[in-house]
Design an enzyme around this catalytic site. Structure first.
Site, PDB file in Angstrom:
ATOM      1  N   ASN A 147       0.802  -1.237   0.000  1.00 29.49           N
ATOM      2  CA  ASN A 147       0.000   0.000   0.000  1.00 29.49           C
ATOM      3  C   ASN A 147       0.834   1.286   0.000  1.00 29.49           C
ATOM      4  OD1 ASN A 147       0.742  -0.652   2.619  1.00 29.49           O
ATOM      5  ND2 ASN A 147      -1.074   0.279   3.528  1.00 29.49           N
ATOM      6  N   GLU A 247       4.189  -4.527  12.372  1.00 31.15           N
ATOM      7  CA  GLU A 247       3.303  -3.384  12.082  1.00 31.15           C
ATOM      8  C   GLU A 247       2.128  -3.948  11.310  1.00 31.15           C
ATOM      9  OE1 GLU A 247       3.660  -0.450  13.182  1.00 31.15           O
ATOM     10  OE2 GLU A 247       5.719  -0.488  13.878  1.00 31.15           O
ATOM     11  N   CYS A 281      -2.965   1.687   6.589  1.00 27.70           N
ATOM     12  CA  CYS A 281      -3.204   0.983   7.854  1.00 27.70           C
ATOM     13  C   CYS A 281      -3.835   1.925   8.866  1.00 27.70           C
ATOM     14  CB  CYS A 281      -1.910   0.411   8.384  1.00 27.70           C
ATOM     15  SG  CYS A 281      -0.579   1.605   8.334  1.00 27.70           S
TER      16      CYS A 281
HETATM   17  P1  NAD Z   1       0.286  -9.333   3.686  1.00 26.77           P
HETATM   18  O1  NAD Z   1       0.359  -9.748   5.086  1.00 26.77           O
HETATM   19  O2  NAD Z   1      -0.534 -10.136   2.754  1.00 26.77           O
HETATM   20  O3  NAD Z   1       1.754  -9.283   3.035  1.00 26.77           O
HETATM   21  C1  NAD Z   1       2.777  -8.492   3.574  1.00 26.77           C
HETATM   22  C2  NAD Z   1       4.117  -9.053   3.124  1.00 26.77           C
HETATM   23  O4  NAD Z   1       4.318 -10.326   3.718  1.00 26.77           O
HETATM   24  C3  NAD Z   1       4.243  -9.264   1.621  1.00 26.77           C
HETATM   25  O5  NAD Z   1       5.534  -8.902   1.216  1.00 26.77           O
HETATM   26  C4  NAD Z   1       4.049 -10.765   1.494  1.00 26.77           C
HETATM   27  O6  NAD Z   1       4.643 -11.335   0.336  1.00 26.77           O
HETATM   28  C5  NAD Z   1       4.732 -11.264   2.732  1.00 26.77           C
HETATM   29  N1  NAD Z   1       4.331 -12.601   3.176  1.00 26.77           N
HETATM   30  C6  NAD Z   1       3.207 -13.299   2.894  1.00 26.77           C
HETATM   31  N2  NAD Z   1       3.212 -14.499   3.538  1.00 26.77           N
HETATM   32  C7  NAD Z   1       4.366 -14.549   4.252  1.00 26.77           C
HETATM   33  C8  NAD Z   1       4.937 -15.500   5.147  1.00 26.77           C
HETATM   34  N3  NAD Z   1       4.325 -16.652   5.436  1.00 26.77           N
HETATM   35  N4  NAD Z   1       6.125 -15.208   5.716  1.00 26.77           N
HETATM   36  C9  NAD Z   1       6.748 -14.038   5.468  1.00 26.77           C
HETATM   37  N5  NAD Z   1       6.262 -13.092   4.632  1.00 26.77           N
HETATM   38  C10 NAD Z   1       5.073 -13.345   4.036  1.00 26.77           C
HETATM   39  O7  NAD Z   1      -0.195  -7.814   3.721  1.00 26.77           O
HETATM   40  P2  NAD Z   1      -0.559  -6.893   2.484  1.00 26.77           P
HETATM   41  O8  NAD Z   1      -1.873  -7.330   1.940  1.00 26.77           O
HETATM   42  O9  NAD Z   1       0.609  -6.797   1.566  1.00 26.77           O
HETATM   43  O10 NAD Z   1      -0.709  -5.463   3.200  1.00 26.77           O
HETATM   44  C11 NAD Z   1      -1.896  -5.010   3.750  1.00 26.77           C
HETATM   45  C12 NAD Z   1      -1.864  -5.091   5.250  1.00 26.77           C
HETATM   46  O11 NAD Z   1      -0.729  -4.396   5.765  1.00 26.77           O
HETATM   47  C13 NAD Z   1      -3.053  -4.431   5.904  1.00 26.77           C
HETATM   48  O12 NAD Z   1      -3.547  -5.244   6.937  1.00 26.77           O
HETATM   49  C14 NAD Z   1      -2.495  -3.145   6.485  1.00 26.77           C
HETATM   50  O13 NAD Z   1      -3.218  -2.631   7.564  1.00 26.77           O
HETATM   51  C15 NAD Z   1      -1.118  -3.580   6.859  1.00 26.77           C
HETATM   52  N6  NAD Z   1      -0.227  -2.428   6.981  1.00 26.77           N
HETATM   53  C16 NAD Z   1       0.181  -2.047   8.222  1.00 26.77           C
HETATM   54  C17 NAD Z   1       0.999  -0.927   8.376  1.00 26.77           C
HETATM   55  C18 NAD Z   1       1.448  -0.475   9.745  1.00 26.77           C
HETATM   56  O14 NAD Z   1       2.348   0.351   9.815  1.00 26.77           O
HETATM   57  N7  NAD Z   1       0.901  -0.961  10.828  1.00 26.77           N
HETATM   58  C19 NAD Z   1       1.393  -0.208   7.251  1.00 26.77           C
HETATM   59  C20 NAD Z   1       0.961  -0.621   6.004  1.00 26.77           C
HETATM   60  C21 NAD Z   1       0.149  -1.740   5.872  1.00 26.77           C
END
Ligand code: NAD
Length: 528
Positions: A147, A247, A281
């Site tokens: 995002n 996060e 987020c």
């Molecule tokens: P996601 O959890 O699907 O993926 C995040 C990352 O993790 C990607 O690079 C993905 O390839 C990787 N990943 C997937 N499975 C994994 C595993 N088993 N082990 C290690 N890595 C793995 O999240 P998304 O859909 O890319 O992002 C959206 C989410 O991120 C939302 O829930 C949003 O709220 C959150 N977010 C949080 C913050 C914050 O600062 N708190 C900031 C931005 C986004």
């Protein structure tokens, strides 16, 4: 329209423009062996980097910053094409904060990580001193979402490098090209080889990184993403006792009190809910407005929403672009449909837009909502603003805290003291009074959540401290005087320890000075 797919047969991931469906580029689908090699290269490069001064490290970061400044528009367009957000938003929400953070940590990391002396009270009178120094962790693994594909990983890369670490970055499979651009920028800034390794791929590539472990040199995983994946990352890291910062998601509430500036609050609500097509987020995901001003506030919100321009983000003056992927768009549709089934009312928007050929959803304002609905409980992560009324401050706080999440929250009021008072009662990592969403852009302030929004911090000094290992160095300047608590435990020693318990532990110098005769006796006893 094409969908984003992985093509393991060619070991590539394809990045598509979510606003048009066109392919915009490809990146390698890195295997676990390649991830391991990347960590190995980073580990080998890190000691020389850690031996450089903060000034030398800052020089490279500032060189990288110059390159970004010279290519603002090109980078903005790349982010826009890979995410579907307007280029103006890529600039304001990603590139500007990134540049500011690069400047801040290049200039201030030395001060923020300066060794500090600890006041050890009466032990100081015994010729002792204590100091904490901050050592790099080695290699930091960064796993990031789609995002904010520039701002989120860039901030962590810069902070980790400035603290003396090497980095292996695994970006989202939906936005690999933006991360590769970060790599290219640092390469052109002459960052020594191996210090920033980028491994691209899907969840399996991320899992491979969490599986490397500290034995192979990985010091910590900084993970940003969903709660479900965050739990998997924490479980994998726990096998190696590897620390993590998580996060995760949010369901951030906005409370509008009856004394708020309604025009500002309405504008903030729609920006907070619809910027980045609601995929932040810290998006405003729930709005609670005092019943006495609700009618007027909702009118203003609807009026401001109708004035927004939604279009292909490549066009000029677009406010709201596309969503970044179809799965997220489906979640938005599911939440709206569930809410409508339970009696909610859509005042404007409410549907997927098929006009542009990409994954667009209208900015949507919903009322008649309650906490039985997915829309008020689960992370929607789309351009939807549900509004609910409350009668008292206590009720507003109760509603805000009725969530498994706790990332950010906001309170709108003309009375700052009242705003601060209520802010302290909210369960969230950041609470803003008369502001929404944007504090991720402030390099100096900590970012992170409570409850299911994760643990640990990024940004600010607290974020920097996550990237180092604090080491306590304790010095005794009077080594020729044996400590009173060493062997042998004679009868005299027993009496002295009793006195220590009664007097030394009071923290009073006067009380401790009364121990001197016993101390001298003990010293003499052992000298013989
Ligand atoms: P996601 O959890 O699907 O993926 C995040 C990352 O993790 C990607 O690079 C993905 O390839 C990787 N990943 C997937 N499975 C994994 C595993 N088993 N082990 C290690 N890595 C793995 O999240 P998304 O859909 O890319 O992002 C959206 C989410 O991120 C939302 O829930 C949003 O709220 C959150 N977010 C949080 C913050 C914050 O600062 N708190 C900031 C931005 C986004």
């Amino acid at each position: 329209m094409s969908t984003r797919t992985l093509r393991p047969e060619t070991a590539e991931i394809i990045s598509y423009n979510p606003a048009t469906g066109e392919e915009i580029g490809r990146a390698p689908l890195n295997t676990p062996e390649e991830v391991r090699s990347a960590v190995g290269r980073a580990r080998a490069a890190q000691p020389a980097w850690a031996s450089l001064s903060f000034r030398d490290r800052a020089h490279i970061v500032l060189q990288a910053r110059k390159i970004v400044l010279a290519e603002l528009d090109e980078i903005g367009k790349l982010i826009s094409r890979e995410t579907g957000k307007p280029a103006a938003e890529a600039l304001s929400m990603e590139i500007v904060p990134g540049l500011d953070l690069m400047h801040y940590f290049a200039r201030h990391t030395a001060r923020l990580l300066q060794p500090n002396r600890i006041d050890i009270g009466q032990y100081g009178f015994m010729g002792r001193s204590s100091q904490v120094i901050y050592k790099p962790l080695g290699v930091i693994g960064i796993i990031s979402p789609w995002n904010f594909p520039w701002a989120t990983p860039l901030a962590e890369v810069v902070m980790a490098l400035m603290a003396g670490n090497a980095v292996v970055l695994k970006p989202s499979e939906l936005t690999p090209l933006t991360a590769m651009k970060i790599g290219e920028v640092f390469q052109r800034a002459q960052l020594p080889k191996g210090l920033l390794e980028i491994v691209t791929g899907d969840g399996a590539t991320g899992a491979a990184l969490t599986d490397v472990g500290p034995e192979a040199g990985l010091g910590k995983i900084m993970f940003t993403g969903s709660v479900a994946t965050g739990k998997r990352v924490a479980a994998a890291a726990a096998k190696h006792l590897m620390p993590t910062v998580l996060e995760l998601g949010g369901k951030d509430p906005m409370i509008v009190l009856e004394d708020a500036n309604l025009q500002s609050a309405a504008r903030a609500a729609i920006w907070g809910a619809f910027c980045n097509a609601g995929q932040a987020c810290a998006s405003v995901e729930r709005c609670y407005v005092h019943e006495s001003i609700a009618t007027r506030f909702i009118e203003l919100v609807v009026k401001e929403t109708l004035a927004l321009k939604q279009d292909n983000p490549a066009e000029k003056e677009v406010d709201v672009g596309a969503m970044s992927n179809e799965r997220q768009l489906q979640i938005v549709e599911e939440h709206i449909s569930d809410a409508l089934g339970r009696g909610a009312r859509v005042l404007t928007g409410g549907k997927r837009l098929k006009t542009f050929g990409g994954w667009f959803h209208e900015p949507t304002v919903v009322t008649n909502v309650d906490h039985s609905m997915d829309l008020m409980r689960d992370e929607t992560f789309g351009p939807v603003l549900p509004i609910m009324t409350f009668k008292t401050d206590d009720e507003a706080i109760k509603l805000a805290n009725d969530s498994i999440y706790g990332l950010t929250a906001s309170i709108w009021t003309g009375n700052i003291a009242r705003g601060r008072r209520l802010a302290e009662q909210i369960e969230a990592g950041t609470v803003m009074v008369n502001e929404v969403v944007y504090t991720h852009a402030i390099a100096q302030t900590p970012w992170g959540g409570v409850k299911q929004s994760g643990y640990g911090r990024t940004h600010g000094r607290l974020g920097l401290l996550e990237l180092v290992s604090p080491q306590h160095i304790h010095v005794n300047r009077l080594p020729f005087v044996p400590d009173a608590w060493w062997f042998r435990y004679s009868t005299g020693a027993g009496l002295l320890f009793r006195s220590l318990a009664k007097r030394f532990t009071t923290g009073s110098i006067l009380q401790s000075s009364l121990l001197l005769p016993q101390m001298i006796k003990r010293w003499r006893e052992r000298r013989d």
